[in-house]
Design a protein around this motif. Structure first.
Motif, mmCIF file in Angstrom:
data_model
loop_
_atom_site.group_PDB
_atom_site.id
_atom_site.type_symbol
_atom_site.label_atom_id
_atom_site.label_comp_id
_atom_site.label_asym_id
_atom_site.label_seq_id
_atom_site.Cartn_x
_atom_site.Cartn_y
_atom_site.Cartn_z
ATOM 1 N N TRP A 191 0.851 -1.191 0.000
ATOM 2 C CA TRP A 191 0.000 0.000 0.000
ATOM 3 C C TRP A 191 0.884 1.237 0.000
ATOM 4 O O TRP A 191 1.695 1.430 0.905
ATOM 5 N N ASN A 228 -7.509 7.232 2.205
ATOM 6 C CA ASN A 228 -6.360 6.334 2.086
ATOM 7 C C ASN A 228 -6.000 5.670 3.408
ATOM 8 O O ASN A 228 -5.479 4.551 3.429
ATOM 9 N N SER A 232 -5.996 1.355 4.106
ATOM 10 C CA SER A 232 -4.732 0.674 4.359
ATOM 11 C C SER A 232 -4.976 -0.763 4.828
ATOM 12 O O SER A 232 -5.844 -1.013 5.674
#
Length: 254
Positions: A191, A228, A232
């Motif tokens: 990621w 974001n 994760s």
């Protein structure tokens, strides 16, 4: 982000700016307590942390608070305030990471420095924002907030604050990124998030007096990760988007 816990040498910096006029009413509060907080940003587990409690308010000059950090007011207007902002950001130790310890990177705590701007509609309601940058790294952080002081209940003073926080790419990757090596160890995907808004937090603060100069300071913060940060693999598979922090401290004020 985890706000608070400023280092004490900053007291000297703020004290050096303070020569309050006769019309000012400085206030000082010192104490100690406990904080129950997420074990790491995005964790579903929590840990207990002993904390000092400091709140020094110098009207027209600035404030030092273990809850909200350092502000030095360089505008000192009737409604507008702004100037220097600083805060201390927790990292995460191997012990904090629990089952992830040794599998993802530990992070050292860092001091942030930057600026803030605030508009006070009256003595109860204010809105503002601040931006800050790691003094020992590439991470940058921003927040927008609205703070409202609720009517007193008996002798209890209390307030609520809504805050939205964001990070630049390096900061987002520092806390929520997963390298290919870490992904292989965890059995997840890598990621590499970019910049964006990271969380929304609603906090309730109260001061409950026990005598003329003593009392309990209480804070309860409910936060949600999104964007974001919430996507994760660390959060989705091993953590939680729900982030709750509770603080209770016994305080002496004058």
């Amino acid at each position: 982000m985890c706000r608070s816990r400023l280092v004490f040498p900053i007291l000297l910096l703020l004290a050096a700016t303070a020569q309050a006029s006769d019309d000012d009413t400085p206030s000082y509060a010192f104490g100690a307590g406990m904080q129950r907080m997420p074990a790491w940003q995005g964790s579903k587990d929590r840990r207990d942390q002993a904390i000092p409690y400091v709140d020094i308010d110098l009207p027209g000059k600035g404030e030092l608070s273990t809850a909200d950090g350092l502000t030095i007011d360089l505008i000192s207007g009737e409604h507008w305030h702004g100037g220097v902002y600083g805060n201390w950001l927790w990292g995460r130790t191997r012990g904090d990471l629990g089952q992830l310890g040794g599998k993802v990177a530990s992070l050292s705590p860092r001091f942030q420095g930057g600026g803030y701007l605030e508009y006070a509609f009256d003595k109860r309601f204010s809105v503002g924002g601040h931006v800050a940058h790691d003094t020992n790294g590439a991470g940058a952080y921003a927040a927008l907030y609205a703070d409202y002081r609720l009517p007193d209940v008996w002798y209890i003073q209390h307030s609520i604050e809504l805050q939205v926080e964001g990070m630049n790419g390096p900061a987002m990757r520092r806390f929520y990124g997963v390298t290919p090596g870490e992904a292989a160890t965890l059995g997840t995907q890598a990621w590499h998030p970019g910049a964006g808004w990271q969380s929304a937090n609603l906090e309730y603060d109260a001061f409950i007096p026990t005598s003329r100069h003593t009392g309990f300071a209480l804070a309860v913060s409910y936060g949600r990760l999104y964007g974001n940060a919430a996507q994760s693999p660390l959060v989705r598979q091993f953590g939680s988007t729900r982030q709750v922090t509770e603080t209770l401290a016994f305080v002496y004020h004058f």
